[in-house]
Motif scaffolding. Structure first.
Motif, PDB file in Angstrom:
ATOM      1  N   GLY A   1      -3.055 -23.039 -14.738  1.00 26.35           N
ATOM      2  CA  GLY A   1      -2.805 -22.686 -15.525  1.00 26.35           C
ATOM      3  C   GLY A   1      -4.327 -21.748 -15.682  1.00 26.35           C
ATOM      4  O   GLY A   1      -3.854 -21.106 -17.221  1.00 26.35           O
ATOM      5  N   ARG A   2      -5.009 -21.603 -15.458  1.00 30.12           N
ATOM      6  CA  ARG A   2      -6.712 -20.634 -15.599  1.00 30.12           C
ATOM      7  C   ARG A   2      -6.966 -19.506 -15.316  1.00 30.12           C
ATOM      8  O   ARG A   2      -5.422 -19.155 -14.017  1.00 30.12           O
ATOM      9  N   VAL A   3      -6.841 -18.385 -16.088  1.00 33.13           N
ATOM     10  CA  VAL A   3      -6.792 -17.167 -16.069  1.00 33.13           C
ATOM     11  C   VAL A   3      -8.269 -16.547 -14.558  1.00 33.13           C
ATOM     12  O   VAL A   3      -9.154 -17.279 -14.457  1.00 33.13           O
ATOM     13  N   GLU A   4      -7.978 -16.620 -13.564  1.00 34.53           N
ATOM     14  CA  GLU A   4      -8.515 -15.947 -11.830  1.00 34.53           C
ATOM     15  C   GLU A   4      -8.782 -15.256 -11.845  1.00 34.53           C
ATOM     16  O   GLU A   4     -10.053 -14.548 -11.579  1.00 34.53           O
ATOM     17  N   LEU A   5      -7.665 -13.997 -12.492  1.00 31.69           N
ATOM     18  CA  LEU A   5      -9.097 -12.533 -12.623  1.00 31.69           C
ATOM     19  C   LEU A   5      -7.991 -12.035 -13.576  1.00 31.69           C
ATOM     20  O   LEU A   5      -7.058 -12.059 -14.051  1.00 31.69           O
TER      21      LEU A   5
ATOM     22  N   PHE B   1      -5.966  -3.938  -7.402  1.00 35.43           N
ATOM     23  CA  PHE B   1      -5.017  -3.446  -5.684  1.00 35.43           C
ATOM     24  C   PHE B   1      -5.734  -2.650  -5.539  1.00 35.43           C
ATOM     25  O   PHE B   1      -5.762  -2.680  -4.148  1.00 35.43           O
ATOM     26  N   GLY B   2      -6.753  -2.244  -5.473  1.00 37.70           N
ATOM     27  CA  GLY B   2      -7.893  -1.154  -5.042  1.00 37.70           C
ATOM     28  C   GLY B   2      -9.376  -1.603  -4.181  1.00 37.70           C
ATOM     29  O   GLY B   2      -9.171  -1.010  -3.710  1.00 37.70           O
ATOM     30  N   ASP B   3      -8.996  -3.309  -5.003  1.00 37.35           N
ATOM     31  CA  ASP B   3      -9.738  -4.180  -4.045  1.00 37.35           C
ATOM     32  C   ASP B   3     -10.104  -4.418  -3.299  1.00 37.35           C
ATOM     33  O   ASP B   3      -9.034  -5.695  -3.545  1.00 37.35           O
ATOM     34  N   VAL B   4     -10.051  -4.597  -2.083  1.00 31.85           N
ATOM     35  CA  VAL B   4      -9.427  -5.683  -0.727  1.00 31.85           C
ATOM     36  C   VAL B   4      -9.932  -6.845  -0.634  1.00 31.85           C
ATOM     37  O   VAL B   4      -8.899  -7.856  -0.840  1.00 31.85           O
TER      38      VAL B   4
ATOM     39  N   ARG C   1      -6.841  -9.370  -1.972  1.00 31.66           N
ATOM     40  CA  ARG C   1      -6.179 -10.526  -0.886  1.00 31.66           C
ATOM     41  C   ARG C   1      -6.090 -11.291  -1.551  1.00 31.66           C
ATOM     42  O   ARG C   1      -5.213 -12.671  -1.162  1.00 31.66           O
ATOM     43  N   HIS C   2      -7.251 -12.241  -2.897  1.00 35.86           N
ATOM     44  CA  HIS C   2      -7.062 -13.200  -3.731  1.00 35.86           C
ATOM     45  C   HIS C   2      -5.548 -13.209  -4.533  1.00 35.86           C
ATOM     46  O   HIS C   2      -4.899 -14.198  -4.227  1.00 35.86           O
ATOM     47  N   TRP C   3      -5.279 -12.291  -5.199  1.00 34.14           N
ATOM     48  CA  TRP C   3      -3.854 -12.353  -5.292  1.00 34.14           C
ATOM     49  C   TRP C   3      -2.870 -12.003  -4.348  1.00 34.14           C
ATOM     50  O   TRP C   3      -1.361 -12.988  -4.497  1.00 34.14           O
ATOM     51  N   SER C   4      -2.982 -12.105  -2.620  1.00 31.06           N
ATOM     52  CA  SER C   4      -1.685 -12.247  -1.773  1.00 31.06           C
ATOM     53  C   SER C   4      -2.110 -13.556  -1.665  1.00 31.06           C
ATOM     54  O   SER C   4      -0.678 -14.766  -1.686  1.00 31.06           O
ATOM     55  N   ASP C   5      -2.721 -14.310  -1.451  1.00 30.86           N
ATOM     56  CA  ASP C   5      -3.167 -15.604  -1.563  1.00 30.86           C
ATOM     57  C   ASP C   5      -2.465 -16.505  -1.930  1.00 30.86           C
ATOM     58  O   ASP C   5      -2.489 -17.758  -1.912  1.00 30.86           O
TER      59      ASP C   5
ATOM     60  N   ALA D   1      -0.124  -0.978  -1.359  1.00 28.82           N
ATOM     61  CA  ALA D   1      -1.016  -1.757  -1.078  1.00 28.82           C
ATOM     62  C   ALA D   1      -1.330  -2.753  -0.222  1.00 28.82           C
ATOM     63  O   ALA D   1      -2.533  -2.772   0.778  1.00 28.82           O
ATOM     64  N   ALA D   2       0.137  -3.671   0.020  1.00 26.74           N
ATOM     65  CA  ALA D   2       0.039  -4.634   1.325  1.00 26.74           C
ATOM     66  C   ALA D   2      -0.508  -4.336   2.813  1.00 26.74           C
ATOM     67  O   ALA D   2      -0.773  -4.097   3.298  1.00 26.74           O
ATOM     68  N   ILE D   3       0.400  -2.039   2.704  1.00 25.61           N
ATOM     69  CA  ILE D   3       0.478  -2.313   4.304  1.00 25.61           C
ATOM     70  C   ILE D   3      -0.789  -1.278   3.990  1.00 25.61           C
ATOM     71  O   ILE D   3      -1.886  -1.781   5.489  1.00 25.61           O
ATOM     72  N   TYR D   4      -2.128  -1.244   3.998  1.00 29.18           N
ATOM     73  CA  TYR D   4      -3.479  -0.420   3.171  1.00 29.18           C
ATOM     74  C   TYR D   4      -3.674  -1.642   4.222  1.00 29.18           C
ATOM     75  O   TYR D   4      -5.294  -2.044   4.776  1.00 29.18           O
ATOM     76  N   LEU D   5      -3.618  -3.145   2.991  1.00 22.75           N
ATOM     77  CA  LEU D   5      -4.881  -4.222   3.231  1.00 22.75           C
ATOM     78  C   LEU D   5      -4.125  -4.799   5.029  1.00 22.75           C
ATOM     79  O   LEU D   5      -5.816  -5.386   5.601  1.00 22.75           O
ATOM     80  N   ALA D   6      -3.576  -4.362   4.568  1.00 19.42           N
ATOM     81  CA  ALA D   6      -2.842  -5.221   6.268  1.00 19.42           C
ATOM     82  C   ALA D   6      -3.613  -4.378   7.911  1.00 19.42           C
ATOM     83  O   ALA D   6      -3.594  -4.729   8.799  1.00 19.42           O
ATOM     84  N   ILE D   7      -3.200  -3.360   7.274  1.00 17.52           N
ATOM     85  CA  ILE D   7      -3.145  -1.939   8.609  1.00 17.52           C
ATOM     86  C   ILE D   7      -5.094  -1.561   8.632  1.00 17.52           C
ATOM     87  O   ILE D   7      -5.579  -1.648   9.735  1.00 17.52           O
ATOM     88  N   ASP D   8      -5.135  -1.029   7.353  1.00 13.70           N
ATOM     89  CA  ASP D   8      -6.910  -0.316   7.800  1.00 13.70           C
ATOM     90  C   ASP D   8      -7.748  -0.889   6.334  1.00 13.70           C
ATOM     91  O   ASP D   8      -8.211  -0.066   5.959  1.00 13.70           O
ATOM     92  N   ALA D   9      -7.612  -2.262   6.177  1.00 10.64           N
ATOM     93  CA  ALA D   9      -8.336  -2.149   4.856  1.00 10.64           C
ATOM     94  C   ALA D   9      -9.881  -1.964   4.310  1.00 10.64           C
ATOM     95  O   ALA D   9     -10.330  -1.995   3.215  1.00 10.64           O
ATOM     96  N   GLU D  10     -10.307  -2.201   5.723  1.00 12.60           N
ATOM     97  CA  GLU D  10     -12.316  -1.519   5.833  1.00 12.60           C
ATOM     98  C   GLU D  10     -12.498  -0.524   5.515  1.00 12.60           C
ATOM     99  O   GLU D  10     -13.117  -0.530   4.549  1.00 12.60           O
ATOM    100  N   ASP D  11     -11.749   0.427   5.202  1.00 14.11           N
ATOM    101  CA  ASP D  11     -11.523   1.888   6.280  1.00 14.11           C
ATOM    102  C   ASP D  11     -10.579   2.347   4.963  1.00 14.11           C
ATOM    103  O   ASP D  11     -11.235   3.809   4.334  1.00 14.11           O
ATOM    104  N   ALA D  12      -9.502   2.113   4.068  1.00 13.56           N
ATOM    105  CA  ALA D  12      -9.064   2.762   3.629  1.00 13.56           C
ATOM    106  C   ALA D  12      -8.842   2.934   2.831  1.00 13.56           C
ATOM    107  O   ALA D  12      -9.958   2.328   1.532  1.00 13.56           O
ATOM    108  N   ASP D  13      -9.340   4.353   2.028  1.00  6.22           N
ATOM    109  CA  ASP D  13      -9.754   4.181   0.610  1.00  6.22           C
ATOM    110  C   ASP D  13      -7.973   4.149  -0.579  1.00  6.22           C
ATOM    111  O   ASP D  13      -7.303   4.658   0.089  1.00  6.22           O
ATOM    112  N   ILE D  14      -7.876   2.844  -0.642  1.00  6.14           N
ATOM    113  CA  ILE D  14      -6.284   2.898  -1.047  1.00  6.14           C
ATOM    114  C   ILE D  14      -5.352   3.149  -2.705  1.00  6.14           C
ATOM    115  O   ILE D  14      -6.817   2.813  -2.823  1.00  6.14           O
ATOM    116  N   SER D  15      -4.615   3.317  -2.265  1.00  8.46           N
ATOM    117  CA  SER D  15      -3.619   3.747  -3.434  1.00  8.46           C
ATOM    118  C   SER D  15      -2.540   3.428  -3.533  1.00  8.46           C
ATOM    119  O   SER D  15      -2.386   2.872  -2.295  1.00  8.46           O
ATOM    120  N   LEU D  16      -2.755   2.821  -4.852  1.00  7.91           N
ATOM    121  CA  LEU D  16      -1.108   1.986  -5.345  1.00  7.91           C
ATOM    122  C   LEU D  16       0.022   3.425  -4.992  1.00  7.91           C
ATOM    123  O   LEU D  16       1.149   3.573  -5.311  1.00  7.91           O
TER     124      LEU D  16
END
Length: 584
Positions: free
Chosen positions: A225-229, A237-240, A244-248, A257-272
């Motif tokens: 019941g606490r605010v985490e984000l 969703f543009g921040d890796v 990940r925190h959201w998904s976890d 965002a799920a596709i970017y995060l899973a395939i190329d999270a470190e290099d892609a410029d995440i767009s929604l």
């Protein structure tokens, strides 16, 4: 000079008197006029509790201990005179039927206006405008109890919009709506917020419906019941790490965002934006390769023997506008191991069909056979044991005072011995994530917990047919997957499953066949792939192409070698893909 916040909470903690653990803890929140905030979290994390606190229903109508404070438009909610806060804050509950007062649609919408003293001469226009906004102009004289669940949700929305509050609290307002109606509603709400400065506090599990189009800001509540984000949607969703925190936390990421995060999270410029994700996919052969290898596949189990066979089902209801033919000669067959998705617009006959199959309503014509035997010959008791029915509103089926006793009711009715009964209950509580609320009254659970409880209780009967009315409504991603895994286990044991659903992920990823109803008649029966490939059919049934499929279709149109059909379960397939990417 800054505007007075529409909502402000400081170190707000709420504990219901029937619970030992607080539902909300130390919540700090400020929402300004015109802001649109998505409140997310696992089932039972306190989302609905926060909404009830904003409206003042906690603690004035719902008994709870509160620490800290919460104010609306600069005044603490506890200082408002009875009814005064309703002028400023409107709410649509997770279960719309719980807030109805009048018998007919028009009277229900007018009721709130009467209570806040609107001039009677202005009321007809406001009622008509509100009903038009939710697509119920032709239902003003209908009895509310004759409407489908989705239509009832529209009534609740119309009644709230008619009062023109400064702040709107919406607890999964489109959960019972067909996808196209949901999109239209959110488009309308965005216009209302933009034109009037209305603040929106929105609970919604399906992020693809509201991010980034409606929700500008996202608040994540943890299981305690606490605010985490608390960040802007694009920033979160543009921040890796935040994504990940959201998904976890067990929540659904927007498909892009799920596709970017899973395939190329470190290099892609995440767009929604789905179009940007499709373009990126088309330009990235490595991502296409990983996507192809991670797909769950097209393999279908061989159909088993026919378990349920319904032929020429007809059912008519009387309404103020005349007779309404809810079912028109419906045929439906379900085989061992199958999941048949029944889809259609609100009021198309989906819930009526399920009730006819389980024997809860009498048919005008037609018959239902279970493994060759007519259900009318079996009798209600035997039919209820063989055909389990999980209702659209789970409360309709509750019979016990605690969660534990609710799960135990079936085994007791079937005279299981004590050891077998205790083992089943203990395992069910664990599998469905209900251990922490085992001693709670079922009616005090969150919407998602109630639905999981109803499925857990139904499985005790080891039914030959399981009927599910909106099975994933109110479920976070993780809970929905766990529930569907239990359903899959039942299917593997030879049961047939028929699910009335608006959830495109269930239809596209879980269903073996789709049966589409239009005005009570079958308009389509076939594979999910064929269903989603027919734009005209989607339009008349109120459905939309799932967000992931839209991205894949777009990428394929740009030359990408990616599959479109098949089973995709975000983020399960995406998680497997991420593992493959990191180890490959």
């Amino acid at each position: 000079m800054l505007a007075i916040p529409a909502i402000r909470a400081s170190r707000l903690s709420v504990r219901f008197l029937t619970r030992r653990v607080a539902a909300l803890r130390d919540v700090d929140l400020t929402v300004y006029p015109g802001e649109r905030v998505l409140v997310a979290g696992a089932s039972g994390s306190g989302k609905s509790t926060l909404g009830l606190s904003v409206t003042g229903l906690i603690p004035t109508s719902v008994d709870a201990d509160i620490e800290g404070w919460i104010e609306v438009a600069g005044t603490p909610t506890v200082e408002y005179a009875p009814g005064a806060l309703a002028r400023r804050v409107g709410i649509v509950f997770q279960d719309p039927s719980s807030q109805f007062t009048m018998l007919t649609v028009g009277d229900e919408v007018a009721f709130g206006l009467e209570n806040i003293g609107v001039d009677p001469s202005a009321m007809p226009e406001r009622v008509a405008a509100s009903l038009a906004a939710v697509g119920l102009s032709d239902r003003a004289d209908w009895r509310i109890d004759r409407l489908s669940g989705g239509q009832q949700q529209r009534v609740a929305l119309a009644a709230t919009l008619a009062m023109r509050p400064n702040t709107l609290v919406l607890d999964e307002p489109t959960a019972h709506l067909d996808p196209r109606s949901g999109t239209e509603l959110y488009t309308h709400l965005q216009s209302v917020a933009t034109d009037t400065g209305t603040a929106l506090l929105l609970v919604e599990h399906d992020t693809d419906k509201v991010v980034p189009s409606l929700a500008e800001r996202c608040l994540l509540l943890g299981s305690d019941g606490r605010v985490e984000l608390d960040r802007s949607a694009r920033n979160l969703f543009g921040d890796v790490s935040c994504a990940r925190h959201w998904s976890d936390a067990g929540l659904q990421l927007p498909a892009a965002a799920a596709i970017y995060l899973a395939i190329d999270a470190e290099d892609a410029d995440i767009s929604l934006e789905g179009s940007a994700a499709a373009t990126w996919m088309a330009r990235n052969p490595a991502a296409q390769r990983r996507l192809r290898t991670a797909r769950c596949g097209d393999a279908k189990r061989a159909p088993g023997d026919v378990v349920l066979d319904a032929r020429a089902l007809w059912r008519r209801f009387s309404t103020p506008a005349g007779d309404h033919q809810a079912l028109k000669g419906v045929d439906l067959v379900a085989r061992e191991g199958e999941l048949v998705a029944v889809v259609g617009r609100n009021g198309s006959g989906k819930t009526t069909l399920l009730r006819a199959l389980s024997g809860l309503i009498r048919l005008d014509r037609g018959e239902v056979r279970l493994e060759g035997q007519r259900t009318v010959d079996l009798g209600l008791d035997a039919t209820a044991r063989l055909i389990a029915h999980v209702f659209q509103n789970p409360e309709s089926g509750f019979v016990a005072a605690t969660v534990r006793d609710e799960i135990a009711h079936g085994p007791q009715a079937m005279r299981w011995n004590q050891a077998a009964r205790d083992k089943f209950v203990t395992e069910a509580l664990k599998r469905f994530g209900l251990e922490a609320v085992a001693a709670a009254n079922p009616y005090t659970l969150s919407g998602g917990q109630k639905r999981r409880l109803s499925v857990a209780a139904a499985l005790a009967y080891r039914p030959r047919v399981l009927l599910l009315d909106e099975p994933t409504f109110g479920q976070d991603r993780q809970s929905a997957e766990a529930l569907l895994n239990e359903v899959a286990t039942l299917r593997e044991a030879g049961a047939a499953v028929i699910a009335a659903t608006h959830d495109s992920r269930v239809i596209a990823e879980e269903a073996d066949r789709v049966v589409a109803l239009v005005d009570g008649a079958v308009a389509f029966e076939g594979s999910p792939g064929d269903f989603y490939a027919d734009e005209e059919l989607l339009a008349i049934t109120g459905q939309e192409v799932p967000a992931l499929r839209r991205i894949l279709v777009g990428a394929q149109a740009l030359g990408a070698d990616v599959p479109i059909d098949g089973r995709w379960r975000i983020p399960l397939a995406m998680s497997a893909l991420a593992d493959d990417w990191r180890t490959g």
